[in-house]
Write an enzyme that holds these catalytic residues in place. Structure first.
Site, short mmCIF file in Angstrom:
data_model
loop_
_atom_site.label_atom_id
_atom_site.label_comp_id
_atom_site.label_asym_id
_atom_site.label_seq_id
_atom_site.Cartn_x
_atom_site.Cartn_y
_atom_site.Cartn_z
N SER A 159 55.86 -4.58 13.67
CA SER A 159 56.82 -5.83 14.17
C SER A 159 56.20 -7.14 14.09
O SER A 159 55.54 -7.58 13.11
CB SER A 159 57.35 -5.44 15.50
OG SER A 159 58.04 -6.63 16.05
N THR A 160 55.76 -7.79 15.27
CA THR A 160 54.87 -8.78 15.30
C THR A 160 53.62 -8.75 14.60
O THR A 160 53.01 -8.07 14.82
CB THR A 160 54.81 -9.53 16.76
OG1 THR A 160 56.08 -9.59 17.24
CG2 THR A 160 53.99 -10.85 16.69
N HIS A 186 60.48 -5.09 11.95
CA HIS A 186 61.36 -5.87 12.67
C HIS A 186 61.48 -7.20 11.85
O HIS A 186 60.49 -7.99 12.08
CB HIS A 186 60.90 -6.17 13.93
CG HIS A 186 61.01 -4.83 14.88
ND1 HIS A 186 60.39 -4.50 15.93
CD2 HIS A 186 61.52 -3.51 14.53
CE1 HIS A 186 60.48 -3.33 16.57
NE2 HIS A 186 61.27 -2.70 15.81
N MET A 276 55.35 -5.99 19.54
CA MET A 276 55.33 -5.91 20.65
C MET A 276 56.53 -4.96 21.13
O MET A 276 57.51 -4.72 20.39
CB MET A 276 56.07 -7.46 20.99
CG MET A 276 56.17 -7.89 22.52
SD MET A 276 56.61 -9.51 22.92
CE MET A 276 57.07 -9.38 24.60
N ASP A 279 59.08 0.40 20.40
CA ASP A 279 59.82 0.84 19.46
C ASP A 279 58.82 1.83 18.42
O ASP A 279 57.87 1.35 18.23
CB ASP A 279 60.46 -0.21 18.68
CG ASP A 279 61.34 0.56 17.58
OD1 ASP A 279 61.87 1.46 17.98
OD2 ASP A 279 61.76 -0.28 16.52
#
Length: 339
Positions: A159-160, A186, A276, A279
């Protein structure tokens, strides 16, 4: 557009816009003067473009940056290069001031919120670049007639901070990898296709955004498209689903991992990278219970040590590794080599 973005952000309690910059050069100057917690950055600007501004800011005063890009081919490609240069999030915007801008407001706030938790790594001043593979035409992934489906799967969730992490993993997987690779990052729609093209141009394995019905075959990398969960059918073909978000995201790493574990059993290796939230943690535990391997990026090299931390805590035998060792560990966990 700057005034509209300010209105969207300040509509949320706790957000204060401390300044506006007219272009990339002004952004660098304001970053030094104001020292904000987060910067939103356009891609196309006069005097200095967004990618150059990101590089300058990362050298002068490292700050979490959210790229705000039009969803054109050029805009998404440039946004991916900005992420590689050190930006941590990207959000699509309408081509002009319109009612659609209001719909972007919540996504923009969420991206700024995630970015505010990013721990910037000063190594980004000169990120280690993998040796690129020879350039080739853009990859089209549907398998050639008669090619056997993969017996082993590798799933990478992020993600991030994920795009630059992926550039240190995917290009370093060997060309003969005897597994199909699925990437769940993401990202909004539009950006995942640009990410796939970018990875394809620097990797020995062909990489493309997954399409409905793609057959999972060894030695190919399938990137889950933005706004779709990626599942795997019993026939080992990709199924794209726009069901409810999971952990507030679509695509979700957990959705993919539950599906892959059901089809491949223990013949799965998982790597949960920077991001973050949680998931991927439950899915990693499911894979481990089936007999698969789990790897988690360590805290020292994670931009946000959320997803890998929870995955490590949720499993019993996961290995924590720095990002530059993840590709080697994944390759070593896959039995045999592609014929």
């Amino acid at each position: 557009m700057r005034r509209a973005i300010e209105r969207l952000l300040t509509a949320h309690p706790g957000v204060q816009v401390v300044g506006q910059a007219t272009d990339g050069l002004d952004a660098v100057k304001k970053a030094l003067e104001l020292r904000p917690d987060v910067i939103t950055m356009d891609v196309e600007m006069p005097r200095m473009d967004g990618v150059s501004a990101v590089r300058e800011i990362m050298q002068a005063v490292p700050t979490p940056i959210v790229m705000v890009s039009t969803l054109t081919h050029e805009g998404t490609e440039t946004a991916i290069r900005a992420l590689e240069a050190g930006a941590v999030e990207c959000v699509g915007k309408p081509s002009g001031l319109s009612a659609d801008l209001v719909n972007v407001g919540e996504k923009l706030f969420e991206a700024v919120e995630r970015a505010s938790h990013a721990r910037l790594l000063r190594r980004r001043v000169a990120p280690p670049a993998p040796t690129p593979a020879p350039l080739r035409p853009p990859t089209r992934l549907p398998a050639a007639a008669g090619q056997a489906p993969a017996k082993y799967a590798v799933v990478i969730g992020s993600s991030t901070g994920g795009p630059p992490a992926l550039t240190q993993v995917i290009p370093n997987l060997p060309a003969g990898l005897n597994a199909a690779v699925i990437v769940v990052q993401h990202m909004p729609p539009g950006f995942t296709a640009a990410l796939a093209r970018r990875l394809d141009g620097m990797s020995p394995l062909p990489v493309a955004e997954a399409q409905e019905g793609d057959l999972l075959v060894p030695g190919r990398v399938f990137v889950a498209p933005g706004d779709y969960h990626l599942l795997v059918g019993r026939d080992r073909r990709v199924r794209l689903d726009r069901g409810p978000t999971v952990h507030g995201v679509r695509p979700s790493v957990d959705v993919t991992l539950f599906s892959v574990a059901e089809v491949f059993g223990g013949a799965v290796s998982v790597a949960i990278l920077t991001g973050m939230g949680r998931d991927g943690a439950d899915g990693a535990a499911r894979v481990e219970a089936a007999g698969g391997h789990v790897f988690a990026q360590d805290e020292a090299t994670s931009v946000v040590y959320g997803m890998p931390r929870v995955a490590f805590e949720r499993t019993r035998h996961a290995r924590q590794l720095p990002i530059d060792r993840i590709a080697q560990a994944l390759a070593a966990s896959v039995p045999g080599r592609q014929a």
